[in-house]
Design a protein around this motif. Structure first.
Motif, PDB file in Angstrom:
ATOM      1  N   SER A   1       0.683  -1.257  -0.003  1.00 50.92           N
ATOM      2  CA  SER A   1       0.091   0.037  -0.072  1.00 50.92           C
ATOM      3  C   SER A   1       0.750   1.245  -0.046  1.00 50.92           C
ATOM      4  CB  SER A   1      -1.027   0.090   1.157  1.00 50.92           C
ATOM      5  OG  SER A   1      -0.241   0.025   2.541  1.00 50.92           O
ATOM      6  N   VAL A   2       1.935   1.261   0.456  1.00 49.53           N
ATOM      7  CA  VAL A   2       2.923   2.378   0.521  1.00 49.53           C
ATOM      8  C   VAL A   2       3.481   2.701  -0.664  1.00 49.53           C
ATOM      9  CG1 VAL A   2       5.203   3.300   1.202  1.00 49.53           C
ATOM     10  CG2 VAL A   2       3.534   2.185   3.159  1.00 49.53           C
ATOM     11  N   VAL A   3       3.704   1.474  -1.278  1.00 51.09           N
ATOM     12  CA  VAL A   3       4.265   1.754  -2.770  1.00 51.09           C
ATOM     13  C   VAL A   3       3.448   2.065  -3.719  1.00 51.09           C
ATOM     14  CG1 VAL A   3       5.215   0.359  -4.530  1.00 51.09           C
ATOM     15  CG2 VAL A   3       6.233  -0.192  -2.379  1.00 51.09           C
TER      16      VAL A   3
ATOM     17  N   THR B   1      20.788  -1.898  -0.043  1.00 50.78           N
ATOM     18  CA  THR B   1      21.792  -1.635   0.717  1.00 50.78           C
ATOM     19  C   THR B   1      21.393  -1.957   2.100  1.00 50.78           C
ATOM     20  OG1 THR B   1      21.080   0.555   1.468  1.00 50.78           O
ATOM     21  CG2 THR B   1      22.247   0.735  -0.553  1.00 50.78           C
ATOM     22  N   GLY B   2      22.414  -1.937   2.947  1.00 49.25           N
ATOM     23  CA  GLY B   2      22.303  -2.475   4.360  1.00 49.25           C
ATOM     24  C   GLY B   2      21.197  -1.395   5.398  1.00 49.25           C
ATOM     25  N   MET B   3      21.006  -0.442   4.728  1.00 51.12           N
ATOM     26  CA  MET B   3      20.129   0.505   5.396  1.00 51.12           C
ATOM     27  C   MET B   3      18.694   0.159   5.202  1.00 51.12           C
ATOM     28  SD  MET B   3      21.610   4.301   4.401  1.00 51.12           S
ATOM     29  CE  MET B   3      19.906   4.984   5.415  1.00 51.12           C
ATOM     30  N   ALA B   4      18.299  -0.768   4.282  1.00 52.93           N
ATOM     31  CA  ALA B   4      16.899  -1.220   3.887  1.00 52.93           C
ATOM     32  C   ALA B   4      16.330  -1.718   5.364  1.00 52.93           C
ATOM     33  CB  ALA B   4      17.010  -2.083   2.634  1.00 52.93           C
TER      34      ALA B   4
ATOM     35  N   ARG C   1      12.148  -1.388   9.504  1.00 50.75           N
ATOM     36  CA  ARG C   1      11.917  -1.230  10.631  1.00 50.75           C
ATOM     37  C   ARG C   1      11.399   0.215  11.285  1.00 50.75           C
ATOM     38  NH1 ARG C   1      16.253  -4.778  11.614  1.00 50.75           N
ATOM     39  NH2 ARG C   1      17.553  -2.913  11.837  1.00 50.75           N
ATOM     40  N   PHE C   2      11.891   1.410  10.638  1.00 54.25           N
ATOM     41  CA  PHE C   2      11.145   2.599  11.138  1.00 54.25           C
ATOM     42  C   PHE C   2       9.888   2.939  10.604  1.00 54.25           C
ATOM     43  CE2 PHE C   2      11.005   7.225   9.682  1.00 54.25           C
ATOM     44  CZ  PHE C   2      10.858   7.516  10.846  1.00 54.25           C
ATOM     45  N   LEU C   3       9.740   2.543   9.272  1.00 49.27           N
ATOM     46  CA  LEU C   3       8.407   2.654   8.721  1.00 49.27           C
ATOM     47  C   LEU C   3       7.318   1.538   9.286  1.00 49.27           C
ATOM     48  CD1 LEU C   3       9.337   2.710   4.971  1.00 49.27           C
ATOM     49  CD2 LEU C   3       8.683   4.547   6.320  1.00 49.27           C
ATOM     50  N   ASN C   4       7.692   0.486   9.884  1.00 53.05           N
ATOM     51  CA  ASN C   4       6.757  -0.459  10.473  1.00 53.05           C
ATOM     52  C   ASN C   4       6.301   0.334  11.888  1.00 53.05           C
ATOM     53  OD1 ASN C   4       6.799  -2.229   8.447  1.00 53.05           O
ATOM     54  ND2 ASN C   4       8.285  -3.609   9.299  1.00 53.05           N
ATOM     55  N   SER C   5       7.619   0.881  12.459  1.00 54.98           N
ATOM     56  CA  SER C   5       7.104   1.437  13.720  1.00 54.98           C
ATOM     57  C   SER C   5       6.282   2.751  13.604  1.00 54.98           C
ATOM     58  CB  SER C   5       8.377   1.712  14.333  1.00 54.98           C
ATOM     59  OG  SER C   5       9.215   3.093  13.908  1.00 54.98           O
ATOM     60  N   ILE C   6       6.311   3.469  12.602  1.00 55.99           N
ATOM     61  CA  ILE C   6       5.319   4.310  12.293  1.00 55.99           C
ATOM     62  C   ILE C   6       4.021   4.043  11.759  1.00 55.99           C
ATOM     63  CG2 ILE C   6       4.685   6.317  10.704  1.00 55.99           C
ATOM     64  CD1 ILE C   6       7.877   7.058  10.511  1.00 55.99           C
ATOM     65  N   ALA C   7       3.884   3.052  11.165  1.00 57.28           N
ATOM     66  CA  ALA C   7       2.688   2.324  10.953  1.00 57.28           C
ATOM     67  C   ALA C   7       1.906   1.795  12.016  1.00 57.28           C
ATOM     68  CB  ALA C   7       2.959   1.166   9.908  1.00 57.28           C
ATOM     69  N   ASP C   8       2.570   1.396  12.899  1.00 57.13           N
ATOM     70  CA  ASP C   8       2.314   0.720  14.290  1.00 57.13           C
ATOM     71  C   ASP C   8       1.715   1.806  15.075  1.00 57.13           C
ATOM     72  OD1 ASP C   8       2.693  -2.030  13.481  1.00 57.13           O
ATOM     73  OD2 ASP C   8       4.758  -1.977  14.677  1.00 57.13           O
TER      74      ASP C   8
END
Length: 64
Positions: free
Chosen positions: A6-8, A42-45, A50-57
């Motif tokens: 849905s974000v995409v 990259t390794g930042m993915a 995790r950051f986007l998942n925490s915002i969604a939560d």
């Protein structure tokens, strides 16, 4: 998976609206898409996911 899809979809719609509205030209839009594509490998993915998942939560836990 549903949140990612849905974000995409939302970002794709925003990108199309920006291109059609003249706010962003096709060249910079392609660069932005390629940047996101290569950033995902990259390794930042994992950190970004995790950051986007925490915002969604956080948004999901808000009760009106």
């Amino acid at each position: 998976m549903a949140i990612s899809l849905s974000v995409v979809l939302l970002l794709a719609i925003v990108l199309v609206v920006l291109i059609r509205g003249g706010s962003i030209k096709p060249g910079p839009a392609i660069v932005a898409v390629l940047f996101g594509f290569f950033l995902a490998s990259t390794g930042m993915a994992d950190d970004i996911q995790r950051f986007l998942n925490s915002i969604a939560d956080t948004i999901n836990s808000i009760q009106f």
